[in-house]
Design a protein around this motif. Sequence first.
Motif, PDB file in Angstrom:
ATOM      1  N   TYR A  34      39.275  53.362  39.844  1.00  0.00           N
ATOM      2  CA  TYR A  34      38.105  52.497  39.987  1.00  0.00           C
ATOM      3  C   TYR A  34      38.460  51.257  40.805  1.00  0.00           C
ATOM      4  O   TYR A  34      39.563  50.727  40.704  1.00  0.00           O
ATOM      5  N   TYR A  36      36.860  47.417  41.143  1.00  0.00           N
ATOM      6  CA  TYR A  36      35.905  46.434  40.648  1.00  0.00           C
ATOM      7  C   TYR A  36      36.037  45.163  41.489  1.00  0.00           C
ATOM      8  O   TYR A  36      37.104  44.852  42.005  1.00  0.00           O
ATOM      9  N   GLN A  38      35.194  40.950  41.153  1.00  0.00           N
ATOM     10  CA  GLN A  38      34.810  39.839  40.286  1.00  0.00           C
ATOM     11  C   GLN A  38      34.528  38.633  41.162  1.00  0.00           C
ATOM     12  O   GLN A  38      35.444  38.057  41.748  1.00  0.00           O
ATOM     13  N   ARG A  42      32.008  35.100  37.362  1.00  0.00           N
ATOM     14  CA  ARG A  42      31.169  36.240  36.967  1.00  0.00           C
ATOM     15  C   ARG A  42      32.034  37.310  36.309  1.00  0.00           C
ATOM     16  O   ARG A  42      33.254  37.291  36.367  1.00  0.00           O
ATOM     17  N   GLY A  43      31.355  38.294  35.755  1.00  0.00           N
ATOM     18  CA  GLY A  43      32.053  39.448  35.213  1.00  0.00           C
ATOM     19  C   GLY A  43      32.413  40.418  36.322  1.00  0.00           C
ATOM     20  O   GLY A  43      32.207  40.147  37.502  1.00  0.00           O
ATOM     21  N   LEU A  44      32.953  41.545  35.924  1.00  0.00           N
ATOM     22  CA  LEU A  44      33.379  42.544  36.899  1.00  0.00           C
ATOM     23  C   LEU A  44      32.225  43.491  37.244  1.00  0.00           C
ATOM     24  O   LEU A  44      31.476  43.916  36.369  1.00  0.00           O
ATOM     25  N   LEU A  46      31.480  47.193  39.047  1.00  0.00           N
ATOM     26  CA  LEU A  46      32.067  48.431  39.529  1.00  0.00           C
ATOM     27  C   LEU A  46      31.597  48.711  40.953  1.00  0.00           C
ATOM     28  O   LEU A  46      30.391  48.709  41.228  1.00  0.00           O
ATOM     29  N   GLU A  59      28.925  52.765  43.638  1.00  0.00           N
ATOM     30  CA  GLU A  59      27.949  52.262  42.681  1.00  0.00           C
ATOM     31  C   GLU A  59      26.946  51.318  43.314  1.00  0.00           C
ATOM     32  O   GLU A  59      25.824  51.208  42.853  1.00  0.00           O
ATOM     33  N   PHE A  88      37.610  38.552  43.751  1.00  0.00           N
ATOM     34  CA  PHE A  88      38.831  39.062  43.154  1.00  0.00           C
ATOM     35  C   PHE A  88      38.627  40.548  42.921  1.00  0.00           C
ATOM     36  O   PHE A  88      37.677  40.950  42.249  1.00  0.00           O
ATOM     37  N   LEU A  90      39.871  44.221  41.611  1.00  0.00           N
ATOM     38  CA  LEU A  90      40.741  44.845  40.614  1.00  0.00           C
ATOM     39  C   LEU A  90      40.653  46.355  40.700  1.00  0.00           C
ATOM     40  O   LEU A  90      39.561  46.924  40.783  1.00  0.00           O
ATOM     41  N   PHE A 102      44.178  47.980  34.044  1.00  0.00           N
ATOM     42  CA  PHE A 102      43.918  47.282  35.284  1.00  0.00           C
ATOM     43  C   PHE A 102      45.212  46.840  35.971  1.00  0.00           C
ATOM     44  O   PHE A 102      46.223  46.548  35.324  1.00  0.00           O
ATOM     45  N   ASP A 104      46.954  43.934  38.712  1.00  0.00           N
ATOM     46  CA  ASP A 104      46.962  42.473  38.679  1.00  0.00           C
ATOM     47  C   ASP A 104      45.948  41.846  39.622  1.00  0.00           C
ATOM     48  O   ASP A 104      45.749  40.633  39.604  1.00  0.00           O
TER      49      ASP A 104
ATOM     50  N   GLN B  44      44.928  38.771  34.971  1.00  0.00           N
ATOM     51  CA  GLN B  44      45.111  40.149  34.500  1.00  0.00           C
ATOM     52  C   GLN B  44      44.009  40.480  33.513  1.00  0.00           C
ATOM     53  O   GLN B  44      43.549  39.617  32.766  1.00  0.00           O
ATOM     54  N   MET B  45      43.572  41.709  33.493  1.00  0.00           N
ATOM     55  CA  MET B  45      42.600  42.184  32.502  1.00  0.00           C
ATOM     56  C   MET B  45      43.391  42.929  31.426  1.00  0.00           C
ATOM     57  O   MET B  45      43.993  43.962  31.680  1.00  0.00           O
ATOM     58  N   PHE B  91      35.843  39.278  27.973  1.00  0.00           N
ATOM     59  CA  PHE B  91      34.753  40.099  28.479  1.00  0.00           C
ATOM     60  C   PHE B  91      34.486  41.250  27.517  1.00  0.00           C
ATOM     61  O   PHE B  91      35.410  41.952  27.083  1.00  0.00           O
ATOM     62  N   PHE B 109      30.369  45.403  32.411  1.00  0.00           N
ATOM     63  CA  PHE B 109      30.890  44.186  31.813  1.00  0.00           C
ATOM     64  C   PHE B 109      29.799  43.143  31.597  1.00  0.00           C
ATOM     65  O   PHE B 109      28.839  43.054  32.365  1.00  0.00           O
ATOM     66  N   GLY B 110      30.001  42.317  30.566  1.00  0.00           N
ATOM     67  CA  GLY B 110      29.240  41.090  30.429  1.00  0.00           C
ATOM     68  C   GLY B 110      29.822  40.031  31.359  1.00  0.00           C
ATOM     69  O   GLY B 110      30.828  40.272  32.039  1.00  0.00           O
ATOM     70  N   LYS B 111      29.201  38.864  31.375  1.00  0.00           N
ATOM     71  CA  LYS B 111      29.639  37.816  32.295  1.00  0.00           C
ATOM     72  C   LYS B 111      30.796  37.007  31.746  1.00  0.00           C
ATOM     73  O   LYS B 111      31.359  36.176  32.463  1.00  0.00           O
TER      74      LYS B 111
END
Lengths: 111, 119
Positions: A34, A36, A38, A42-44, A46, A59, A88, A90, A102, A104, B44-45, B91, B109-111
């Motif tokens: 995948y 992603y 960011q 904000r969130g990630l 896809l 997507e 960013f 990922l 994930f 880095d 990092q996640m 998250f 994902f949420g924010k």
Amino acid sequence: SQTIHQWPATLVQPVGSPLSLECTVEGTSNPNLYWYRQAAGRGLQLLFYSVGIGQISSEVPQNLSASRPQDRQFILSSKKLLLSDSGFYLCASGRDNQPQHFGDGTRLSIL
Amino acid sequence: AQTVTQSQPEMSVQEAETVTLSCTYDTSESDYYLFWYKQPPSRQMILVIRQEAYKQQNATENRFSVNFQKAAKSFSLKISDSQLGDAAMYFCAYRSLKYSGGGADGLTFGKGTHLIIQP
């Protein structure tokens, strides 16, 4: 356990230049891969998803493309970067009902 | 399409106290996974905890536990005995179990919630 390598870690590119971000996975075979993105604060989101070599699903419509030339290699590309491509990025790897792991990440800044 | 909502942009807690982060989601599916990921300043996640929707028992990982309310579509994270190293963005994420092509297997994902630990 699997390890996900991403490079470069940081990249500064001018508008209109090409892009190639690479992701490789160790410790697993035939993973789902995948990409992603960011955006700041904000969130990630896809971007792309791949279940095997040469199989790419997108997507969201965008200026980017992805390729999977080998089982454990996933590449994110662009022919001409836009300011809105900053963010960013990922790479993640997952399989069946296992959680995604994930890398880095790559911080991409467009000037 | 599924959506994930984290209504708390930022939370603050004293070290050693307990804090709960909220997450709600919207889906028409009955089988799915829910996750909490932690993103420290290094970006990092890191997977914190996961919950299978078919399991009624709430997941627990050491100081981290969830309160999963399937009917209410709520999935909150409780952190007990907060430590300075817990400071990060958290998250909430949803993953469908039903493969329907495209990115159906990807995470939504949420924010995020920025967690601050006060020493």
